[in-house]
Design a protein around this motif. Structure first.
Motif, PDB file in Angstrom:
ATOM      1  N   TRP A 116       0.816  -1.209   0.000  1.00 57.04           N
ATOM      2  CA  TRP A 116       0.000   0.000   0.000  1.00 57.04           C
ATOM      3  C   TRP A 116       0.852   1.263   0.000  1.00 57.04           C
ATOM      4  O   TRP A 116       0.494   2.269  -0.634  1.00 57.04           O
ATOM      5  CB  TRP A 116      -0.956   0.013   1.185  1.00 57.04           C
ATOM      6  N   LEU A 117       1.984   1.247   0.699  1.00 56.95           N
ATOM      7  CA  LEU A 117       2.830   2.441   0.702  1.00 56.95           C
ATOM      8  C   LEU A 117       3.383   2.703  -0.696  1.00 56.95           C
ATOM      9  O   LEU A 117       3.405   3.847  -1.168  1.00 56.95           O
ATOM     10  CB  LEU A 117       3.962   2.265   1.723  1.00 56.95           C
ATOM     11  N   LEU A 118       3.800   1.636  -1.388  1.00 54.16           N
ATOM     12  CA  LEU A 118       4.291   1.825  -2.756  1.00 54.16           C
ATOM     13  C   LEU A 118       3.180   2.330  -3.669  1.00 54.16           C
ATOM     14  O   LEU A 118       3.413   3.170  -4.546  1.00 54.16           O
ATOM     15  CB  LEU A 118       4.862   0.513  -3.298  1.00 54.16           C
ATOM     16  N   LYS A 119       1.971   1.826  -3.467  1.00 60.02           N
ATOM     17  CA  LYS A 119       0.855   2.269  -4.310  1.00 60.02           C
ATOM     18  C   LYS A 119       0.509   3.731  -4.036  1.00 60.02           C
ATOM     19  O   LYS A 119       0.196   4.486  -4.967  1.00 60.02           O
ATOM     20  CB  LYS A 119      -0.363   1.370  -4.083  1.00 60.02           C
ATOM     21  N   LEU A 120       0.566   4.154  -2.780  1.00 57.51           N
ATOM     22  CA  LEU A 120       0.349   5.566  -2.452  1.00 57.51           C
ATOM     23  C   LEU A 120       1.404   6.433  -3.124  1.00 57.51           C
ATOM     24  O   LEU A 120       1.081   7.459  -3.744  1.00 57.51           O
ATOM     25  CB  LEU A 120       0.385   5.764  -0.937  1.00 57.51           C
ATOM     26  N   ALA A 121       2.662   6.046  -3.012  1.00 61.42           N
ATOM     27  CA  ALA A 121       3.735   6.842  -3.619  1.00 61.42           C
ATOM     28  C   ALA A 121       3.541   6.957  -5.124  1.00 61.42           C
ATOM     29  O   ALA A 121       3.751   8.025  -5.708  1.00 61.42           O
ATOM     30  CB  ALA A 121       5.092   6.224  -3.293  1.00 61.42           C
ATOM     31  N   ALA A 122       3.132   5.859  -5.756  1.00 62.83           N
ATOM     32  CA  ALA A 122       2.899   5.886  -7.200  1.00 62.83           C
ATOM     33  C   ALA A 122       1.730   6.793  -7.559  1.00 62.83           C
ATOM     34  O   ALA A 122       1.773   7.512  -8.565  1.00 62.83           O
ATOM     35  CB  ALA A 122       2.659   4.470  -7.713  1.00 62.83           C
ATOM     36  N   LEU A 183       3.287  -4.244  -8.127  1.00 64.48           N
ATOM     37  CA  LEU A 183       3.371  -4.171  -9.583  1.00 64.48           C
ATOM     38  C   LEU A 183       2.738  -2.893 -10.111  1.00 64.48           C
ATOM     39  O   LEU A 183       3.251  -2.283 -11.058  1.00 64.48           O
ATOM     40  CB  LEU A 183       2.694  -5.382 -10.219  1.00 64.48           C
ATOM     41  N   ASP A 184       1.609  -2.490  -9.534  1.00 60.72           N
ATOM     42  CA  ASP A 184       0.996  -1.223  -9.927  1.00 60.72           C
ATOM     43  C   ASP A 184       1.993  -0.075  -9.750  1.00 60.72           C
ATOM     44  O   ASP A 184       2.106   0.806 -10.602  1.00 60.72           O
ATOM     45  CB  ASP A 184      -0.246  -0.942  -9.090  1.00 60.72           C
ATOM     46  N   ALA A 185       2.694  -0.085  -8.626  1.00 62.63           N
ATOM     47  CA  ALA A 185       3.660   0.977  -8.365  1.00 62.63           C
ATOM     48  C   ALA A 185       4.827   0.914  -9.343  1.00 62.63           C
ATOM     49  O   ALA A 185       5.283   1.943  -9.853  1.00 62.63           O
ATOM     50  CB  ALA A 185       4.161   0.874  -6.925  1.00 62.63           C
ATOM     51  N   ALA A 193      13.968  -4.022 -11.576  1.00 59.57           N
ATOM     52  CA  ALA A 193      14.485  -5.070 -10.686  1.00 59.57           C
ATOM     53  C   ALA A 193      13.359  -5.690  -9.876  1.00 59.57           C
ATOM     54  O   ALA A 193      13.249  -6.926  -9.783  1.00 59.57           O
ATOM     55  CB  ALA A 193      15.556  -4.493  -9.768  1.00 59.57           C
ATOM     56  N   LEU A 194      12.494  -4.853  -9.276  1.00 64.27           N
ATOM     57  CA  LEU A 194      11.397  -5.397  -8.487  1.00 64.27           C
ATOM     58  C   LEU A 194      10.361  -6.063  -9.393  1.00 64.27           C
ATOM     59  O   LEU A 194       9.814  -7.113  -9.044  1.00 64.27           O
ATOM     60  CB  LEU A 194      10.747  -4.295  -7.645  1.00 64.27           C
ATOM     61  N   THR A 195      10.108  -5.487 -10.544  1.00 68.64           N
ATOM     62  CA  THR A 195       9.158  -6.096 -11.473  1.00 68.64           C
ATOM     63  C   THR A 195       9.599  -7.505 -11.852  1.00 68.64           C
ATOM     64  O   THR A 195       8.805  -8.460 -11.808  1.00 68.64           O
ATOM     65  CB  THR A 195       9.026  -5.231 -12.746  1.00 68.64           C
ATOM     66  N   PRO A 339      -9.420  -2.269 -12.703  1.00 64.43           N
ATOM     67  CA  PRO A 339      -8.209  -1.898 -13.415  1.00 64.43           C
ATOM     68  C   PRO A 339      -8.527  -1.054 -14.630  1.00 64.43           C
ATOM     69  O   PRO A 339      -9.695  -0.748 -14.876  1.00 64.43           O
ATOM     70  CB  PRO A 339      -7.631  -3.260 -13.820  1.00 64.43           C
ATOM     71  N   VAL A 340      -7.499  -0.743 -15.409  1.00 63.60           N
ATOM     72  CA  VAL A 340      -7.710   0.120 -16.563  1.00 63.60           C
ATOM     73  C   VAL A 340      -8.371  -0.630 -17.716  1.00 63.60           C
ATOM     74  O   VAL A 340      -8.912  -0.022 -18.611  1.00 63.60           O
ATOM     75  CB  VAL A 340      -6.382   0.732 -17.056  1.00 63.60           C
TER      76      VAL A 340
END
Length: 350
Positions: A116-122, A183-185, A193-195, A339-340
């Motif tokens: 969730w933190l990564l998604k917020l940042a994105a 993945l969204d982020a 690398a993370l992907t 999703p989109v």
């Protein structure tokens, strides 16, 4: 057709603004290293101290960012900007980083809060690209939270190679859900690398699953379908015909699949665990929309299931006990704004 309209967006925004500054009650995920750690949540977490718990506070901030991006003329626009200025600045994020740096806190909020933190940042990065919102300070907020996002990104990078087994729970520990958020982020912040690591780990964990026992779901406090989250994750890491092959091997029997098509019953919306099932209904919508075009389940069957799940739980998102209202709006937004790739036909949720 069920869609997120301006009035509902405003109602969700007011709820989120209230929640993120509500200090009590609070449920801590907190390792106490000594008496000096016996402090209030607001001291421990200067950015994310409200909304009942840390991860809910994070994703209610995400809710506000998403609403501001989709509705630039949101009546709560200025109040949201003021809240972000207060919560997402260099000093508050430094406090969050200091908390993470203490001994024994390597698994803090793993993996749900990490995702969730990564998604917020994105979402804040996306907000900087929107005309009409960037001038509110979106770039400032995105830059402020970036070091914290880097910290959780790096924790994913370090942790995933060590994780031989996934967590298939229907609650916060669920591995597939967190990886979907990550993945969204990654799609926004370009983290190859993370992907690549998420793709590899998803195949290792779930690539050989067969005839998923959907009839075992839900458990009494689930807000996620472990099986549908897994299917949604695999739809992001397996291409085209290969996913169809994976789905056929993974696919529950018709009788078991019916469990995922009928909304879960929520017998008590005051009980903070039983009310999780409203979140389950909403997160199922999110998952079905991701995989609808890639399964053999008839489109009209999925559309009816989506409508039924939304009808069962959307009316309860912003009313009732704080045990539900401190978090459910985020899951409503997942269901209604992602999703989109839309469903075809009149039941599409755009």
């Amino acid at each position: 057709m069920i869609a997120l309209d301006a009035a509902t967006a405003s109602r969700y925004a007011r709820l989120a603004l209230k929640n993120i500054v509500e200090p009590w009650p609070h449920k801590l995920d907190h390792l106490i290293n000594g008496p000096e750690d016996l402090t209030a949540p607001r001291v421990q977490h200067p950015a994310f101290w409200g909304s009942y718990d840390w991860h809910s506070c994070v994703h209610m901030h995400w809710s506000l960012a998403r609403l501001l991006r989709l509705f630039p003329d949101l009546p709560e626009r200025n109040a949201t900007a003021a809240a972000f200025d207060a919560h997402l600045n260099r000093d508050t994020i430094a406090g969050e980083l200091a908390y993470l740096a203490q001994p024994g806190r390597g698994s803090f909020e793993r993996p749900y809060g990490w995702g969730w933190l990564l998604k917020l940042a994105a979402e804040l990065v996306l907000l900087t690209r929107e005309q009409g919102t960037a001038d509110l300070g979106a770039k400032r907020w995105a830059e402020a939270i970036a070091p914290l996002a880097t910290a959780f990104h790096d924790r994913f990078i370090e942790f995933l190679p060590r994780a031989d087994y996934p967590n298939r729970a229907g609650t916060h520990g669920n591995s597939a859900f967190a990886l979907l958020l990550a993945l969204d982020a990654c799609a926004v912040t370009a983290s190859p690398a993370l992907t690549q690591l998420i793709h590899r780990k998803a195949h290792d964990w779930f690539g050989r699953d067969r005839r998923y026992p959907a009839e075992y779901e839900p458990s009494g406090s689930d807000f996620l379908s472990a099986g549908l989250c897994e299917a949604a994750l695999m739809s992001r890491v397996v291409d085209g015909c290969d996913y169809a092959d994976w789905w056929q091997a993974f696919r529950p029997t018709d009788a078991a699949l019916a469990t995922w098509l009928a909304p879960a019953k929520v017998s008590d919306r005051i009980d903070p665990q039983i009310v999780h099932l409203d979140g389950l209904n909403l997160s199922r919508v999110w998952c079905w929309r991701m995989i609808a075009a890639q399964t053999d389940v008839p489109r009209e069957v999925i559309e009816r299931a989506i409508d039924a799940h939304l009808a069962a739980s959307l009316p309860h998102v912003a009313v009732g006990d704080f045990g539900a209202t401190h978090w459910l709006a985020s899951f409503a937004l997942l269901a209604l704004t992602e999703p989109v790739v839309p469903l075809a036909g009149p039941a599409a949720l755009n």
